[in-house]
Scaffold this motif. Sequence first.
Motif, mmCIF file in Angstrom:
data_model
loop_
_atom_site.group_PDB
_atom_site.id
_atom_site.type_symbol
_atom_site.label_atom_id
_atom_site.label_comp_id
_atom_site.label_asym_id
_atom_site.label_seq_id
_atom_site.Cartn_x
_atom_site.Cartn_y
_atom_site.Cartn_z
ATOM 1 N N GLY A 62 -2.336 6.979 7.306
ATOM 2 C CA GLY A 62 -2.956 6.000 8.209
ATOM 3 C C GLY A 62 -4.452 5.871 7.954
ATOM 4 O O GLY A 62 -4.997 4.764 7.957
ATOM 5 N N ARG A 63 -5.077 7.018 7.707
ATOM 6 C CA ARG A 63 -6.527 6.994 7.495
ATOM 7 C C ARG A 63 -6.871 6.153 6.259
ATOM 8 O O ARG A 63 -7.753 5.301 6.293
ATOM 9 N N SER A 64 -6.142 6.390 5.144
ATOM 10 C CA SER A 64 -6.506 5.626 3.941
ATOM 11 C C SER A 64 -6.094 4.149 4.065
ATOM 12 O O SER A 64 -6.786 3.271 3.561
ATOM 13 N N LEU A 65 -5.005 3.889 4.782
ATOM 14 C CA LEU A 65 -4.619 2.482 4.987
ATOM 15 C C LEU A 65 -5.689 1.761 5.823
ATOM 16 O O LEU A 65 -6.061 0.620 5.526
ATOM 17 N N ALA A 66 -6.184 2.437 6.841
ATOM 18 C CA ALA A 66 -7.214 1.830 7.697
ATOM 19 C C ALA A 66 -8.449 1.486 6.863
ATOM 20 O O ALA A 66 -9.046 0.410 7.030
ATOM 21 N N TYR A 67 -8.791 2.380 5.939
ATOM 22 C CA TYR A 67 -9.947 2.145 5.068
ATOM 23 C C TYR A 67 -9.716 0.889 4.231
ATOM 24 O O TYR A 67 -10.565 0.016 4.125
ATOM 25 N N LYS A 68 -8.497 0.809 3.674
ATOM 26 C CA LYS A 68 -8.147 -0.345 2.828
ATOM 27 C C LYS A 68 -8.175 -1.654 3.647
ATOM 28 O O LYS A 68 -8.641 -2.688 3.189
ATOM 29 N N LEU A 69 -7.654 -1.581 4.883
ATOM 30 C CA LEU A 69 -7.571 -2.799 5.713
ATOM 31 C C LEU A 69 -8.876 -3.112 6.446
ATOM 32 O O LEU A 69 -8.963 -4.107 7.150
ATOM 33 N N TYR A 126 -3.810 -6.495 16.444
ATOM 34 C CA TYR A 126 -2.608 -5.783 16.014
ATOM 35 C C TYR A 126 -2.831 -4.276 16.127
ATOM 36 O O TYR A 126 -3.894 -3.781 15.768
ATOM 37 N N THR A 127 -1.810 -3.592 16.619
ATOM 38 C CA THR A 127 -1.856 -2.124 16.653
ATOM 39 C C THR A 127 -0.722 -1.597 15.781
ATOM 40 O O THR A 127 0.423 -2.062 15.899
ATOM 41 N N PHE A 128 -1.052 -0.664 14.884
ATOM 42 C CA PHE A 128 -0.032 -0.045 14.032
ATOM 43 C C PHE A 128 -0.083 1.459 14.276
ATOM 44 O O PHE A 128 -1.122 2.077 14.028
ATOM 45 N N ASP A 129 0.994 2.012 14.789
ATOM 46 C CA ASP A 129 1.056 3.467 14.995
ATOM 47 C C ASP A 129 1.907 4.097 13.894
ATOM 48 O O ASP A 129 2.987 3.578 13.566
ATOM 49 N N ALA A 135 0.289 11.972 14.452
ATOM 50 C CA ALA A 135 0.387 10.569 14.885
ATOM 51 C C ALA A 135 -1.002 9.939 14.889
ATOM 52 O O ALA A 135 -1.975 10.571 15.322
ATOM 53 N N CYS A 136 -1.085 8.721 14.393
ATOM 54 C CA CYS A 136 -2.388 8.042 14.375
ATOM 55 C C CYS A 136 -2.194 6.548 14.629
ATOM 56 O O CYS A 136 -1.061 6.056 14.632
ATOM 57 N N ARG A 137 -3.307 5.867 14.853
ATOM 58 C CA ARG A 137 -3.252 4.434 15.190
ATOM 59 C C ARG A 137 -4.291 3.645 14.394
ATOM 60 O O ARG A 137 -5.423 4.106 14.230
ATOM 61 N N ILE A 138 -3.867 2.486 13.939
ATOM 62 C CA ILE A 138 -4.786 1.558 13.277
ATOM 63 C C ILE A 138 -4.845 0.303 14.145
ATOM 64 O O ILE A 138 -3.816 -0.186 14.604
ATOM 65 N N PHE A 143 0.839 -1.200 0.000
ATOM 66 C CA PHE A 143 0.000 0.000 0.000
ATOM 67 C C PHE A 143 0.881 1.261 0.000
ATOM 68 O O PHE A 143 0.636 2.208 -0.739
ATOM 69 N N ALA A 144 1.924 1.225 0.816
ATOM 70 C CA ALA A 144 2.827 2.386 0.907
ATOM 71 C C ALA A 144 3.585 2.581 -0.405
ATOM 72 O O ALA A 144 3.771 3.718 -0.875
ATOM 73 N N GLN A 145 4.003 1.472 -0.992
ATOM 74 C CA GLN A 145 4.770 1.563 -2.247
ATOM 75 C C GLN A 145 3.936 2.206 -3.357
ATOM 76 O O GLN A 145 4.415 3.079 -4.076
ATOM 77 N N ASN A 146 2.687 1.791 -3.452
ATOM 78 C CA ASN A 146 1.806 2.378 -4.471
ATOM 79 C C ASN A 146 1.673 3.877 -4.297
ATOM 80 O O ASN A 146 1.438 4.606 -5.244
ATOM 81 N N ARG A 147 1.786 4.311 -3.070
ATOM 82 C CA ARG A 147 1.655 5.757 -2.805
ATOM 83 C C ARG A 147 3.001 6.449 -2.693
ATOM 84 O O ARG A 147 3.070 7.588 -2.254
ATOM 85 N N ARG A 148 4.051 5.711 -3.023
ATOM 86 C CA ARG A 148 5.418 6.237 -2.933
ATOM 87 C C ARG A 148 5.737 6.798 -1.537
ATOM 88 O O ARG A 148 6.316 7.871 -1.381
ATOM 89 N N VAL A 149 5.292 6.074 -0.540
ATOM 90 C CA VAL A 149 5.593 6.484 0.846
ATOM 91 C C VAL A 149 6.629 5.512 1.407
ATOM 92 O O VAL A 149 6.470 4.295 1.296
#
Length: 480
Positions: free
Chosen positions: A62-69, A94-97, A82-85, A21-27
Amino acid sequence: MSTSLKFSLKDRNILKEIHNFAQNRRVKLYLVGGVLRDLILAREKANPDFDFAVKNRAISFGRSLAYKLKAGFVVLDKEHGACRIVKKIGVKTYTFDFSDFRGKGLEEDLRKRDFTINSLALELEKVFGSKDLSSVWIDSYGAKQDLKRKVIRLVNKKSFREDPLRILRAFSFASRLGFAIDKETLILAKSGKAKLAKVSFERIRDELFKIFDSDKAYACLVTLDKLKILEVIFPELKKMRGIGQGPYHHLDVKQHTLESVRQMELILENIKDKEIRDFFDAYICGERSRRQLLKLAALLHDIGKPKTLRRKKGRITFHGHERVGVALSEDIAKRLKLSNEESYSLRKIILCHLRPGYLAEGEHPTARARFRFFRDAGREALSVLLLSLADQRATQGPLATVESRRRHERVVSRLIRENSKKGKEKKKARLLDGNDIMKKFKLAPSPLIGKILAEVEELQAIGKVKTRQEAFKAAARLAK
Ligand code: CTP
């Protein structure tokens, strides 16, 4: 340290999804902090948590990743990005910060972290391409060396000033990991301790409970006490120092309190009975267990002594210290933002902590006395009994004879067995209820009905009343 360090397959699967997901967004994402430390130390968490550092826009990522997951999402800190999924995968949560770099780049971000052992970073991509993760860590501040040396050391000297909670974190890591705290870090902890009072008590509570969760809480509290950090958290303990206790004790109130924690810790570590272990491992609130709460209770059980200290004809007394202790511990529970249930348990344990000692004044306490103890201590009975053992073992003045100490151990051990038996027995059905009594004796509703019922229940529990007829007879005597 092994060179074949890698995450479990399950962890890698979810990390791969995040990476794609990060790679597609170049993050570019970096894994940072505790998760890498724990990987090296082979520490597994029941519920894994991963921290990621990212150059910027962590919250929107984080917001868009949470939507995807299809996962839960919360902003932790808008100002610092800072955000948390949170996502449940199988039985684990699982917690991802995700956080924006603190500072200009990754190096500065790592320098602003608390301890060297938490300052490792790893580009997420490397998790998949490398056989040997230890050759691709970014270790700018000696993390691996300190992990090897088992030392907690500040990354930079301003660390405690930037976040005084880290003073307590140094101790919670030391006790959980079995590490030593570096000398300079200790000196800075001591000199910066006053600022700890400004930290929110929820954060203090969480570190404190991590200390209680370890099997080195006693050693940790002794150092916190020596450095006078403990009294910043619990000013009430300060007043205990130097108060002598008369002929039953060999230590002052403060030393006795710490010794009680030591004894409590030993007792808890050596419980063989699975049911009893499970009882203390059970969580009361969030991830805080009865085991942790009981160590706090040991630390606070005599907190009412300074206020009740009286000297009469050379004798020292603390009459009613358990009741004063209840009031003080209620304030402390509020301060630490404990749940209602934790606060109730803490107060009950402190209120009842002398009762097993009174029961043990004779070899065979009566059925009535035992019934009353179990009735009053309720579900805290077992905690009260263990605290009584710890309290007694921490009391070795000249009047505490070998025989009285042995008797205490015997009586309390029997009460522990009785408590286990009670847990398995079905509760006896009541022979009478309030309506029966009011009808039979033509009484109007009043507190007297409750008193009669309680007395009948007690007589039934100790076997003096077995039938409904006998219960009415006893009630008639009481109604008169
Ligand atoms: N951190 C920090 N200062 C703090 C809290 C955290 O520098 N006051 C950094 C550290 O790099 C830490 C990371 O943020 O490793 C994550 O913090 P946290 O999740 O609180 O702790 P962990 O290190 O993961 O340890 P644990 O969860 O086992 O307590």
